[in-house]
Design a protein around this motif. Sequence first.
Motif, PDB file in Angstrom:
ATOM      1  N   UNK A 136      50.993  -1.772  12.194  1.00 40.38           N
ATOM      2  CA  UNK A 136      50.657  -2.037  13.671  1.00 40.38           C
ATOM      3  C   UNK A 136      49.789  -3.156  13.977  1.00 40.38           C
ATOM      4  N   UNK A 137      50.143  -3.623  15.145  1.00 40.49           N
ATOM      5  CA  UNK A 137      49.165  -4.833  15.379  1.00 40.49           C
ATOM      6  C   UNK A 137      47.603  -4.330  15.884  1.00 40.49           C
ATOM      7  N   UNK A 138      47.562  -2.949  16.498  1.00 40.42           N
ATOM      8  CA  UNK A 138      46.575  -2.196  16.665  1.00 40.42           C
ATOM      9  C   UNK A 138      45.659  -2.169  15.329  1.00 40.42           C
ATOM     10  N   UNK A 139      46.477  -1.740  14.141  1.00 30.53           N
ATOM     11  CA  UNK A 139      45.667  -1.253  13.046  1.00 30.53           C
ATOM     12  C   UNK A 139      45.200  -2.584  12.553  1.00 30.53           C
ATOM     13  N   UNK A 140      46.092  -3.755  12.510  1.00 31.33           N
ATOM     14  CA  UNK A 140      45.326  -5.005  12.140  1.00 31.33           C
ATOM     15  C   UNK A 140      44.226  -5.498  12.859  1.00 31.33           C
ATOM     16  N   UNK A 141      44.198  -5.506  14.141  1.00 37.93           N
ATOM     17  CA  UNK A 141      42.982  -5.780  14.833  1.00 37.93           C
ATOM     18  C   UNK A 141      41.736  -4.875  14.231  1.00 37.93           C
ATOM     19  N   UNK A 142      41.921  -3.564  14.175  1.00 31.00           N
ATOM     20  CA  UNK A 142      41.107  -2.641  13.636  1.00 31.00           C
ATOM     21  C   UNK A 142      40.293  -3.189  12.343  1.00 31.00           C
ATOM     22  N   UNK A 143      41.525  -3.536  11.603  1.00 21.82           N
ATOM     23  CA  UNK A 143      40.994  -3.711  10.143  1.00 21.82           C
ATOM     24  C   UNK A 143      40.344  -5.123   9.886  1.00 21.82           C
ATOM     25  N   UNK A 144      40.576  -5.923  10.698  1.00 19.57           N
ATOM     26  CA  UNK A 144      40.089  -7.424  10.996  1.00 19.57           C
ATOM     27  C   UNK A 144      38.451  -7.046  11.590  1.00 19.57           C
ATOM     28  N   UNK A 145      38.158  -6.307  12.537  1.00 16.18           N
ATOM     29  CA  UNK A 145      37.089  -6.337  13.055  1.00 16.18           C
ATOM     30  C   UNK A 145      36.237  -5.454  11.572  1.00 16.18           C
ATOM     31  N   UNK A 146      36.583  -4.389  10.962  1.00 18.68           N
ATOM     32  CA  UNK A 146      35.862  -4.070   9.960  1.00 18.68           C
ATOM     33  C   UNK A 146      35.628  -4.989   8.760  1.00 18.68           C
ATOM     34  N   UNK A 147      36.675  -5.605   8.607  1.00 15.33           N
ATOM     35  CA  UNK A 147      36.627  -6.961   7.618  1.00 15.33           C
ATOM     36  C   UNK A 147      35.455  -7.916   7.881  1.00 15.33           C
ATOM     37  N   UNK A 148      35.304  -8.184   9.218  1.00 17.13           N
ATOM     38  CA  UNK A 148      34.248  -8.829   9.562  1.00 17.13           C
ATOM     39  C   UNK A 148      32.981  -8.207   9.568  1.00 17.13           C
ATOM     40  N   UNK A 149      32.688  -7.124   9.829  1.00 15.03           N
ATOM     41  CA  UNK A 149      31.503  -6.291   9.405  1.00 15.03           C
ATOM     42  C   UNK A 149      31.262  -6.379   8.092  1.00 15.03           C
ATOM     43  N   UNK A 150      32.130  -6.284   7.186  1.00 14.37           N
ATOM     44  CA  UNK A 150      31.819  -6.346   5.759  1.00 14.37           C
ATOM     45  C   UNK A 150      31.383  -7.780   5.277  1.00 14.37           C
ATOM     46  N   UNK A 151      32.155  -8.783   5.890  1.00 19.24           N
ATOM     47  CA  UNK A 151      31.656 -10.219   5.605  1.00 19.24           C
ATOM     48  C   UNK A 151      30.352 -10.356   5.901  1.00 19.24           C
ATOM     49  N   UNK A 152      29.854  -9.832   7.024  1.00 16.82           N
ATOM     50  CA  UNK A 152      28.330  -9.815   7.702  1.00 16.82           C
ATOM     51  C   UNK A 152      27.685  -9.144   6.708  1.00 16.82           C
ATOM     52  N   UNK A 153      27.828  -8.135   5.996  1.00 15.31           N
ATOM     53  CA  UNK A 153      27.099  -7.585   5.112  1.00 15.31           C
ATOM     54  C   UNK A 153      26.753  -8.431   3.844  1.00 15.31           C
ATOM     55  N   UNK A 154      27.700  -8.947   3.495  1.00 15.84           N
ATOM     56  CA  UNK A 154      27.721 -10.064   2.186  1.00 15.84           C
ATOM     57  C   UNK A 154      27.027 -11.157   2.765  1.00 15.84           C
ATOM     58  N   UNK A 155      27.163 -12.006   3.684  1.00  9.89           N
ATOM     59  CA  UNK A 155      26.701 -13.102   3.739  1.00  9.89           C
ATOM     60  C   UNK A 155      25.340 -13.487   3.458  1.00  9.89           C
ATOM     61  N   UNK A 156      24.341 -12.787   4.475  1.00 10.46           N
ATOM     62  CA  UNK A 156      22.791 -13.016   3.926  1.00 10.46           C
ATOM     63  C   UNK A 156      22.414 -13.000   2.662  1.00 10.46           C
ATOM     64  N   UNK A 157      23.016 -11.637   2.106  1.00 12.48           N
ATOM     65  CA  UNK A 157      22.716 -11.499   0.611  1.00 12.48           C
ATOM     66  C   UNK A 157      22.984 -12.553  -0.279  1.00 12.48           C
ATOM     67  N   UNK A 158      24.030 -13.192  -0.005  1.00 10.36           N
ATOM     68  CA  UNK A 158      24.285 -14.513  -0.938  1.00 10.36           C
ATOM     69  C   UNK A 158      23.350 -15.522  -0.844  1.00 10.36           C
ATOM     70  N   UNK A 159      22.953 -15.803   0.353  1.00  9.31           N
ATOM     71  CA  UNK A 159      21.908 -16.953   0.572  1.00  9.31           C
ATOM     72  C   UNK A 159      20.679 -16.535   0.122  1.00  9.31           C
ATOM     73  N   UNK A 160      20.295 -15.093   0.256  1.00  5.76           N
ATOM     74  CA  UNK A 160      18.819 -14.661  -0.143  1.00  5.76           C
ATOM     75  C   UNK A 160      18.885 -14.720  -1.666  1.00  5.76           C
ATOM     76  N   UNK A 161      19.968 -14.235  -2.249  1.00 11.60           N
ATOM     77  CA  UNK A 161      20.099 -14.303  -4.013  1.00 11.60           C
ATOM     78  C   UNK A 161      19.990 -15.622  -4.371  1.00 11.60           C
ATOM     79  N   UNK A 162      20.472 -16.519  -3.680  1.00  7.62           N
ATOM     80  CA  UNK A 162      20.719 -17.864  -4.351  1.00  7.62           C
ATOM     81  C   UNK A 162      19.175 -18.579  -3.936  1.00  7.62           C
ATOM     82  N   UNK A 163      18.390 -18.205  -2.931  1.00  8.07           N
ATOM     83  CA  UNK A 163      17.138 -18.644  -2.648  1.00  8.07           C
ATOM     84  C   UNK A 163      16.044 -18.210  -3.628  1.00  8.07           C
ATOM     85  N   UNK A 164      16.406 -16.785  -4.088  1.00 12.53           N
ATOM     86  CA  UNK A 164      15.220 -16.215  -5.087  1.00 12.53           C
ATOM     87  C   UNK A 164      15.669 -16.208  -6.470  1.00 12.53           C
ATOM     88  N   UNK A 165      16.814 -16.071  -6.579  1.00 12.81           N
ATOM     89  CA  UNK A 165      17.214 -16.195  -7.926  1.00 12.81           C
ATOM     90  C   UNK A 165      17.439 -17.306  -8.842  1.00 12.81           C
TER      91      UNK A 165
END
Length: 480
Positions: A112-141
């Motif tokens: 359903x559309x409602x399920x898709x919206x909820x999944x997209x919000x959770x997907x965005x939070x997951x992307x937020x969790x990854x993003x800074x780690x990528x930059x920090x690992x590139x900077x320190x690694x």
Amino acid sequence: MASATSTLSPSAPGSAAPDAGRPGLGLLVLLAATFMTALDIFIVNVAIPAVQSDLGAGTAAIEWVVAGFGLAVATGLITAGRLGDIFGRRRMFTVGLALFTATSAACGFAPTAGTLVAARVLQGLSAALMGPQVLAILQTGWTGRAQARAFSMYGLTMGVGAVFGQLIGGLLIKADLLGLGWRACFLINLPVGLAALAATPRALRESRAPRRPRLDNTGVALSTAAVVALVLPLIQGRSLGWPLWTWLCLAGSAVLSTVFVAHQRRLGAAGGDPVLDTALFRQRGFAAGALAQLVFWAGQGSFFLVLALYLQAGRGLDALASGVVFLAIGVGYLLTSTAAHRLAEHLGSRTVPAGALFMAAGLGALWAAVHASGTTGSLWELVPGLFLDGVGMGMVIAPLTHDALATVPAHLVGAASGVVATVQQVSGALGVALIGIVFYHAAGAGAPEHYPRAFGLGLAFLLALELLLAALTARRPGAR
């Protein structure tokens, strides 16, 4: 490989630092995550008509399929950067990658559309969790030339996801793989995410801040509320006609931000662990880099939006044909982004301002072509300007990101990475809101003949941003 916690330590110039694990494989894993995130920001625009038809989604639901992801990403980045400092960057990256892969599956199989919206919000939070780690690992690694190459590949990957997202989405929908239609735009993440997850334990060693800080829960709450109050009206305001609540939210964001900064200063002065150490902004290199990021990304998201609108609503192209036109930007981008680290070695601090001037020249040429061709001229007239803009983009993205973090101490790298990523997201929403005021006012009721003028006004706004970027970075502190 056993987990080994490490921090920044001296390494030979041009080498991987001890926390890099297997540098080649590690970089591939980080870039795979970066590509999926960048792709998912843009690919969903192509899928919207099919989603509406298949799920019977209304306008509000469709808006939140796009807006929910962007809002969730912007909201979580600062906190995610600090979580990496505390609990380990590889650990947080792995959790984010696993959740992003799972939520991509949830999006792809949403009934359903409602399920898709909820999944997209959770997907965005997951992307937020990854993003800074990528930059920090590139900077320190990585260090020296190896670090410059790593950031160059990071910039290349971000640009490829952004520039080719619409084309990739159009091809997936047209191919209708296994009868999946629009769902393939999300499910394409599964094999990439699973492969990256399998490689992560061998590819990356653990790293965190030299001294493990405590999480500032009050700061997390204040920063989250301030970002939501800022980004939500920027995303939704124009389409709703800027009702009163959008202005109240913007005012509330200013108040919350002031309270947040005051709390962070008090906590830092008392010897605590603020979620955002305000000492970052006393470093001229970081502060100037963050401002330059704001100006650059305000132009990028809004440019892709108005170009797509001009091509599809003004020129009558479908999503796939519009994506093919984007190839002109992609060719120019690939030409310089693959060599960004070598260009930076030769041009030094002139790399970013030179790239900004290339972009300004490209936008000027594009404005002239649109003015001459309107809605009926040859699309080939647009190619030189698009190509020049891509050349400039390739010179800017990686060096600009690298230089913003170059002077940051090891114990602040995670927090700084979260700030940089947040600035990218917030400025993208700000740019879309500002250019939307200009573009949609000129487009009026949406007749095709109005789009060339609307696009031209948008290009003038974007050209001014690139000239401002060139001026800001001409003598940027901390630049190479």
